[in-house]
Write a protein that holds these residues in place. Structure first.
Motif, PDB file in Angstrom:
ATOM      1  N   PHE A  14       0.826  -1.204   0.000  1.00 38.76           N
ATOM      2  CA  PHE A  14       0.000   0.000   0.000  1.00 38.76           C
ATOM      3  C   PHE A  14       0.863   1.258   0.000  1.00 38.76           C
ATOM      4  N   VAL A  15       0.499   2.193  -0.858  1.00 40.28           N
ATOM      5  CA  VAL A  15       1.164   3.492  -0.940  1.00 40.28           C
ATOM      6  C   VAL A  15       0.104   4.554  -0.636  1.00 40.28           C
ATOM      7  N   PRO A  16       0.258   5.329   0.455  1.00 38.37           N
ATOM      8  CA  PRO A  16      -0.766   6.310   0.806  1.00 38.37           C
ATOM      9  C   PRO A  16      -1.136   7.249  -0.339  1.00 38.37           C
ATOM     10  N   GLY A  77      -2.447  -0.197   9.106  1.00 40.61           N
ATOM     11  CA  GLY A  77      -1.887   0.969   8.429  1.00 40.61           C
ATOM     12  C   GLY A  77      -2.198   2.271   9.140  1.00 40.61           C
ATOM     13  N   GLY A  78      -3.180   2.234  10.033  1.00 42.38           N
ATOM     14  CA  GLY A  78      -3.564   3.409  10.794  1.00 42.38           C
ATOM     15  C   GLY A  78      -4.698   3.043  11.718  1.00 42.38           C
ATOM     16  N   PHE A  79      -5.066   3.979  12.585  1.00 49.07           N
ATOM     17  CA  PHE A  79      -6.112   3.658  13.550  1.00 49.07           C
ATOM     18  C   PHE A  79      -6.692   4.909  14.188  1.00 49.07           C
ATOM     19  N   TRP A  80      -7.845   4.714  14.786  1.00 49.18           N
ATOM     20  CA  TRP A  80      -8.491   5.708  15.629  1.00 49.18           C
ATOM     21  C   TRP A  80      -8.632   5.103  17.017  1.00 49.18           C
ATOM     22  N   VAL A  81      -8.552   5.928  18.043  1.00 47.65           N
ATOM     23  CA  VAL A  81      -8.960   5.563  19.390  1.00 47.65           C
ATOM     24  C   VAL A  81     -10.185   6.421  19.679  1.00 47.65           C
ATOM     25  N   LEU A  82     -11.293   5.762  20.002  1.00 50.90           N
ATOM     26  CA  LEU A  82     -12.567   6.445  20.180  1.00 50.90           C
ATOM     27  C   LEU A  82     -13.146   6.175  21.567  1.00 50.90           C
ATOM     28  N   ASP A  83     -13.732   7.219  22.178  1.00 50.18           N
ATOM     29  CA  ASP A  83     -14.499   7.085  23.423  1.00 50.18           C
ATOM     30  C   ASP A  83     -15.939   6.787  23.042  1.00 50.18           C
ATOM     31  N   LEU A  84     -16.408   5.594  23.372  1.00 53.01           N
ATOM     32  CA  LEU A  84     -17.769   5.195  22.993  1.00 53.01           C
ATOM     33  C   LEU A  84     -18.422   4.423  24.131  1.00 53.01           C
ATOM     34  N   ALA A  85     -19.727   4.369  24.127  1.00 50.63           N
ATOM     35  CA  ALA A  85     -20.478   3.718  25.198  1.00 50.63           C
ATOM     36  C   ALA A  85     -20.490   2.200  25.095  1.00 50.63           C
TER      37      ALA A  85
END
Length: 111
Positions: A14-16, A77-85
């Motif tokens: 993969f190439v961004p 390749g990347g990520f999110w950290v999310l505050d969720l219920a």
């Protein structure tokens, strides 16, 4: 509130820069939506897995090798950290991420 990892998986080659303008637009819109919802803790893209360094301790001493820890055809390749219920809410955001990124996504809770 619990935190969840929404991880994007890319193939090794993969190439961004290969992401289409439409995909970049959709990812940006998703980030804006997460910010507006007040759930985004952190987001980050990672360098190629081939550029990773792996550290193992086979005999009590750290051994550093080039490349990813696992030999696979896809890597995070990347990520999110999310505050969720809930996990269900995290999966709903993961669906949006898979659509925007046009790639597989993994959702996991932090302990």
């Amino acid at each position: 509130m619990p935190q969840f990892l929404v991880a994007i998986h890319h193939p090794d080659d993969f190439v961004p820069a290969s992401e289409s303008p439409a995909a970049r637009r959709d990812i940006s819109a998703l980030n804006d939506e997460m910010i507006a919802a007040g759930i985004r803790v952190f987001v980050g893209g990672l360098t190629r897995a081939a550029d990773a360094k792996s550290i193992r301790v086979p005999d009590g001493r750290p051994l550093v090798t080039d490349g990813p820890y696992l030999e696979t055809k896809e890597h995070v390749g990347g990520f999110w950290v999310l505050d969720l219920a809930s996990l269900e809410e995290a999966v709903a955001w993961g669906r949006k991420a898979a659509i925007a990124c046009r790639t597989p996504v993994e959702v996991r809770a932090f302990r």
